[in-house]
Design a protein around this motif. Structure first.
Motif, PDB file in Angstrom:
ATOM      1  N   ILE A 120     -18.800  24.150  22.475  1.00  0.00           N
ATOM      2  CA  ILE A 120     -18.321  23.760  23.795  1.00  0.00           C
ATOM      3  C   ILE A 120     -17.897  24.952  24.636  1.00  0.00           C
ATOM      4  O   ILE A 120     -18.231  25.058  25.818  1.00  0.00           O
ATOM      5  CB  ILE A 120     -17.141  22.772  23.662  1.00  0.00           C
ATOM      6  CG1 ILE A 120     -17.615  21.476  22.985  1.00  0.00           C
ATOM      7  CG2 ILE A 120     -16.544  22.462  25.033  1.00  0.00           C
ATOM      8  CD1 ILE A 120     -16.496  20.529  22.639  1.00  0.00           C
ATOM      9  N   GLY A 165     -23.115  20.245  34.771  1.00  0.00           N
ATOM     10  CA  GLY A 165     -21.895  20.642  35.458  1.00  0.00           C
ATOM     11  C   GLY A 165     -22.005  20.607  36.968  1.00  0.00           C
ATOM     12  O   GLY A 165     -20.997  20.564  37.676  1.00  0.00           O
ATOM     13  N   ILE A 179     -17.188  22.840  31.674  1.00  0.00           N
ATOM     14  CA  ILE A 179     -17.729  21.605  31.101  1.00  0.00           C
ATOM     15  C   ILE A 179     -19.180  21.428  31.536  1.00  0.00           C
ATOM     16  O   ILE A 179     -19.468  21.176  32.697  1.00  0.00           O
ATOM     17  CB  ILE A 179     -16.901  20.378  31.540  1.00  0.00           C
ATOM     18  CG1 ILE A 179     -15.433  20.563  31.160  1.00  0.00           C
ATOM     19  CG2 ILE A 179     -17.456  19.108  30.899  1.00  0.00           C
ATOM     20  CD1 ILE A 179     -14.507  19.496  31.709  1.00  0.00           C
ATOM     21  N   GLY A 180     -20.088  21.579  30.613  1.00  0.00           N
ATOM     22  CA  GLY A 180     -21.489  21.274  30.868  1.00  0.00           C
ATOM     23  C   GLY A 180     -22.244  22.287  31.686  1.00  0.00           C
ATOM     24  O   GLY A 180     -23.304  21.966  32.235  1.00  0.00           O
ATOM     25  N   CYS A 204     -13.187  23.243  35.896  1.00  0.00           N
ATOM     26  CA  CYS A 204     -13.815  22.153  35.145  1.00  0.00           C
ATOM     27  C   CYS A 204     -15.338  22.223  35.208  1.00  0.00           C
ATOM     28  O   CYS A 204     -16.024  22.053  34.197  1.00  0.00           O
ATOM     29  CB  CYS A 204     -13.334  20.803  35.672  1.00  0.00           C
ATOM     30  SG  CYS A 204     -11.608  20.428  35.298  1.00  0.00           S
ATOM     31  N   SER A 205     -15.879  22.493  36.389  1.00  0.00           N
ATOM     32  CA  SER A 205     -17.330  22.512  36.539  1.00  0.00           C
ATOM     33  C   SER A 205     -17.961  23.711  35.854  1.00  0.00           C
ATOM     34  O   SER A 205     -19.137  23.680  35.500  1.00  0.00           O
ATOM     35  CB  SER A 205     -17.709  22.492  38.023  1.00  0.00           C
ATOM     36  OG  SER A 205     -17.176  23.604  38.699  1.00  0.00           O
ATOM     37  N   SER A 243     -10.902  31.460  26.538  1.00  0.00           N
ATOM     38  CA  SER A 243     -11.894  30.782  25.708  1.00  0.00           C
ATOM     39  C   SER A 243     -12.424  31.716  24.627  1.00  0.00           C
ATOM     40  O   SER A 243     -12.551  31.329  23.459  1.00  0.00           O
ATOM     41  CB  SER A 243     -13.057  30.288  26.572  1.00  0.00           C
ATOM     42  OG  SER A 243     -12.619  29.336  27.507  1.00  0.00           O
TER      43      SER A 243
END
Length: 237
Positions: free
Chosen positions: A115, A53, A37-38, A33-34, A94
């Motif tokens: 994203i 992130g 995302i961001g 996730c880290s 991705s």
């Protein structure tokens, strides 16, 4: 006598833990996730500039500290390799999903690219920095545990984070953004993120104590890496 000792060691190596797999899953979840995302978003709050992130990435170091402290370096290293594989797969997935031709009438391609379409440079920097940083963190904690004879947990968790996060930041940001960001922004974000990561570890110390004490009691384990092979290129426990 030799046979009995070998059997005893084999039994120890194959020991089953109640919470090890759950902590591994939490570690990999936070890591993915880290990093997805961001990771490239720069945030400024009250004049403090940092990567978005990185508000949550330090949790992976907290889990890494807990794993090494309770289960030992070898089992912590195994989790680092699991995260390494998960990052590679997530990056590959991705890239494939983003590059697949969109169906006629599909309007979400631009948002998807914005994203998830990280450049290969950022992906490679992230994976490389993670691998080196996490293993450095685990190695320092395991060695400090031997040096302190299991005392001063706060010193081990904070000290290992100081080393591991320094390596992570020094590797990731120059590899990922040097030349595309100004030197001033690069240094500012790198320093701010390092402060955030270490600050997280310091603030989380009471929680770390509670989790570590709980696990040591429930798992009946408090591993000391006296005979551990510290090579990073192994998943053996």
């Amino acid at each position: 006598m030799v046979k009995k000792k070998a059997e005893s060691r084999s039994t120890s190596d194959q020991r089953q833990y109640r919470y090890y797999d759950l902590i591994m899953a939490a570690f990999v979840c936070v890591l993915l996730c880290s990093n997805l995302i961001g990771v490239s978003k720069v945030v400024t709050i009250a004049g403090f500039t940092f990567g978005g992130g990185n508000l949550f990435f330090p949790l992976s170091y907290l889990f890494g500290d807990i794993l090494t402290e309770v289960y030992g370096y070898a089992r912590g290293r195994r989790v680092v390799w699991a995260g390494f594989g998960a990052l590679i797969f997530a990056s590959l997935m991705s890239w494939i999903v983003v590059t697949l031709p969109a169906a006629e009438g599909y309007t979400g391609q631009a948002a998807l690219e914005q994203i998830f379409a990280s450049t290969p440079r950022i992906v490679a920097a992230s994976i490389f920095a993670y691998f080196i940083g996490e293993l450095t963190n685990s190695y320092i904690l395991a060695k400090m545990k031997l040096f302190t004879e299991g005392r001063f947990l706060w010193m081990r968790t904070i000290g290992s984070t100081l080393g591991g996060e320094a390596i992570d930041s020094l590797v990731f940001y120059p590899l990922a953004f040097y030349g595309s960001w100004s030197n001033d922004l690069l240094l500012k974000v790198m320093l701010a993120n390092y402060v955030i990561k270490v600050g997280w570890e310091i603030l989380a110390t009471p929680l770390t104590y509670r989790i570590v004490n709980f696990l040591k009691k429930k798992e009946n384990e408090d591993y000391f890496d006296r005979d551990t092979n510290f090579t990073p290129f192994s998943v053996k426990v």
